[in-house]
Design an enzyme around this catalytic site. Structure first.
Site, PDB file in Angstrom:
ATOM      1  N   THR A 196      12.862  -9.098   3.183  1.00 27.14           N
ATOM      2  CA  THR A 196      12.520  -7.770   2.678  1.00 27.14           C
ATOM      3  C   THR A 196      13.386  -7.335   1.505  1.00 27.14           C
ATOM      4  O   THR A 196      13.093  -6.326   0.874  1.00 27.14           O
ATOM      5  CB  THR A 196      12.663  -6.730   3.802  1.00 27.14           C
ATOM      6  OG1 THR A 196      14.026  -6.712   4.258  1.00 27.14           O
ATOM      7  CG2 THR A 196      11.747  -7.066   4.980  1.00 27.14           C
ATOM      8  N   LYS A 197      14.470  -8.088   1.231  1.00 30.35           N
ATOM      9  CA  LYS A 197      15.332  -7.745   0.101  1.00 30.35           C
ATOM     10  C   LYS A 197      15.861  -9.025  -0.529  1.00 30.35           C
ATOM     11  O   LYS A 197      15.724 -10.113   0.034  1.00 30.35           O
ATOM     12  CB  LYS A 197      16.485  -6.857   0.551  1.00 30.35           C
ATOM     13  CG  LYS A 197      17.382  -7.462   1.609  1.00 30.35           C
ATOM     14  CD  LYS A 197      18.449  -6.463   2.049  1.00 30.35           C
ATOM     15  CE  LYS A 197      19.365  -7.051   3.106  1.00 30.35           C
ATOM     16  NZ  LYS A 197      20.400  -6.090   3.548  1.00 30.35           N
ATOM     17  N   ARG A 210      18.807 -11.612   7.207  1.00 26.72           N
ATOM     18  CA  ARG A 210      20.161 -11.225   6.817  1.00 26.72           C
ATOM     19  C   ARG A 210      20.958 -12.495   6.518  1.00 26.72           C
ATOM     20  O   ARG A 210      20.595 -13.592   6.949  1.00 26.72           O
ATOM     21  CB  ARG A 210      20.840 -10.426   7.923  1.00 26.72           C
ATOM     22  CG  ARG A 210      20.965 -11.167   9.240  1.00 26.72           C
ATOM     23  CD  ARG A 210      21.537 -10.283  10.334  1.00 26.72           C
ATOM     24  NE  ARG A 210      21.652 -10.996  11.599  1.00 26.72           N
ATOM     25  CZ  ARG A 210      22.659 -11.787  11.941  1.00 26.72           C
ATOM     26  NH1 ARG A 210      23.666 -11.975  11.083  1.00 26.72           N
ATOM     27  NH2 ARG A 210      22.693 -12.387  13.112  1.00 26.72           N
ATOM     28  N   LYS A 222      25.287 -17.313   6.273  1.00 26.72           N
ATOM     29  CA  LYS A 222      26.421 -17.995   5.661  1.00 26.72           C
ATOM     30  C   LYS A 222      26.025 -18.370   4.236  1.00 26.72           C
ATOM     31  O   LYS A 222      24.903 -18.105   3.802  1.00 26.72           O
ATOM     32  CB  LYS A 222      26.810 -19.256   6.448  1.00 26.72           C
ATOM     33  CG  LYS A 222      25.729 -20.339   6.459  1.00 26.72           C
ATOM     34  CD  LYS A 222      26.214 -21.572   7.205  1.00 26.72           C
ATOM     35  CE  LYS A 222      25.180 -22.700   7.135  1.00 26.72           C
ATOM     36  NZ  LYS A 222      25.640 -23.927   7.825  1.00 26.72           N
ATOM     37  N   HIS A 273       0.841  -1.201   0.000  1.00 26.07           N
ATOM     38  CA  HIS A 273       0.000   0.000   0.000  1.00 26.07           C
ATOM     39  C   HIS A 273       0.873   1.248   0.000  1.00 26.07           C
ATOM     40  O   HIS A 273       1.888   1.315   0.697  1.00 26.07           O
ATOM     41  CB  HIS A 273      -0.911   0.027   1.229  1.00 26.07           C
ATOM     42  CG  HIS A 273      -2.026  -0.965   1.171  1.00 26.07           C
ATOM     43  ND1 HIS A 273      -3.181  -0.753   0.455  1.00 26.07           N
ATOM     44  CD2 HIS A 273      -2.155  -2.196   1.730  1.00 26.07           C
ATOM     45  CE1 HIS A 273      -3.972  -1.788   0.574  1.00 26.07           C
ATOM     46  NE2 HIS A 273      -3.376  -2.692   1.344  1.00 26.07           N
TER      47      HIS A 273
END
Length: 235
Positions: A212-213, A227, A230, A160
């Site tokens: 998120t990425k 994140r 390894k 949104h």
């Protein structure tokens, strides 16, 4: 002899001549599996004429809902477990590859709202969605082959817009970039994948992570937000 016959039948239903069954599984359990698969096959046969196309055996569980079925494309040996719901309404429909299973109570929703027609959903051969998955495919969700997806995994390919404070958020529209999960990926239970993300080939996402990425190929990631922990080693 009876057990060998049952094993051969199950291999055929799985469309995998190399499928093995643990010797500890009792024959009575194999009979129960075949009985349930038989009923699922009959339910699938009843639904096949209403689909866009279906390339082979289709196993439909109890209370399966398929909306806009003329936009649903199935490969061979597709299994929709009990209480699965698929709404294929979208620009490109929903495409499910060979030997794919969709777990119980999972929802695949290809369009969020009618004022913004969604892009659609694709999942490749030999992949699976676990129980209680949610796939919001308004921006397009593409899942590759040999992908393992745990329980309660969620894909949200839409965001949104909320920049303005003088206008309701629901009136500011949405953005869609789409989600891509490449081949040979494992998503653990409870993972959330947000819009615009590509998860590279061979990656592993730990249970409960929020992605998120982009995730590089063969990376192992975890956390909220996820994140890199390894990289998987070759060999």
């Amino acid at each position: 002899m009876i057990r060998q016959i049952l094993q051969q039948v199950i291999r055929k239903l799985k469309s995998d001549p190399h499928y093995t069954i643990d010797p500890a599984v009792p024959t009575t359990a194999l009979i129960t599996v075949l009985k349930e698969r038989g009923f699922a096959y009959l339910r699938g046969m009843f639904r096949k004429p209403f689909l866009a196309d279906s390339q082979g055996a289709f196993f439909a569980g109890r209370r399966v809902q398929i909306l806009n079925s003329r936009l649903l494309h199935l490969g061979s040996s597709v299994t929709l477990e009990d209480d699965v719901k698929i709404d294929a309404l979208s620009r490109h429909g929903a495409h499910i590859g060979n030997n794919v299973s969709i777990g119980r109570f999972s929802v695949i929703e290809c369009t969020g709202v009618l004022r913004h027609l969604g892009e659609g959903f694709w999942i490749g051969d030999n992949s699976n969605l676990g129980d209680y998955n949610f796939v919001g495919a308004a921006g397009g969700v593409r899942i590759g082959s040999h992908v393992l997806i745990g329980q309660s995994v969620r894909f949200h390919s839409e965001n949104h817009v909320f920049d303005r404070t003088d206008q309701l958020i629901q009136e500011q529209g949405v953005t869609n970039e789409g989600i891509v999960v490449e081949d040979d990926v494992w998503l653990g239970s409870g993972v959330v994948v947000l819009d615009g993300v590509t998860i590279g080939r061979g990656a592993v996402v730990a249970a409960g992570s929020v992605v998120t990425k982009d995730v590089p190929p063969y990376a192992v990631v975890g956390g909220a937000p996820a994140r890199i922990l390894k990289f998987r080693e070759a060999g």
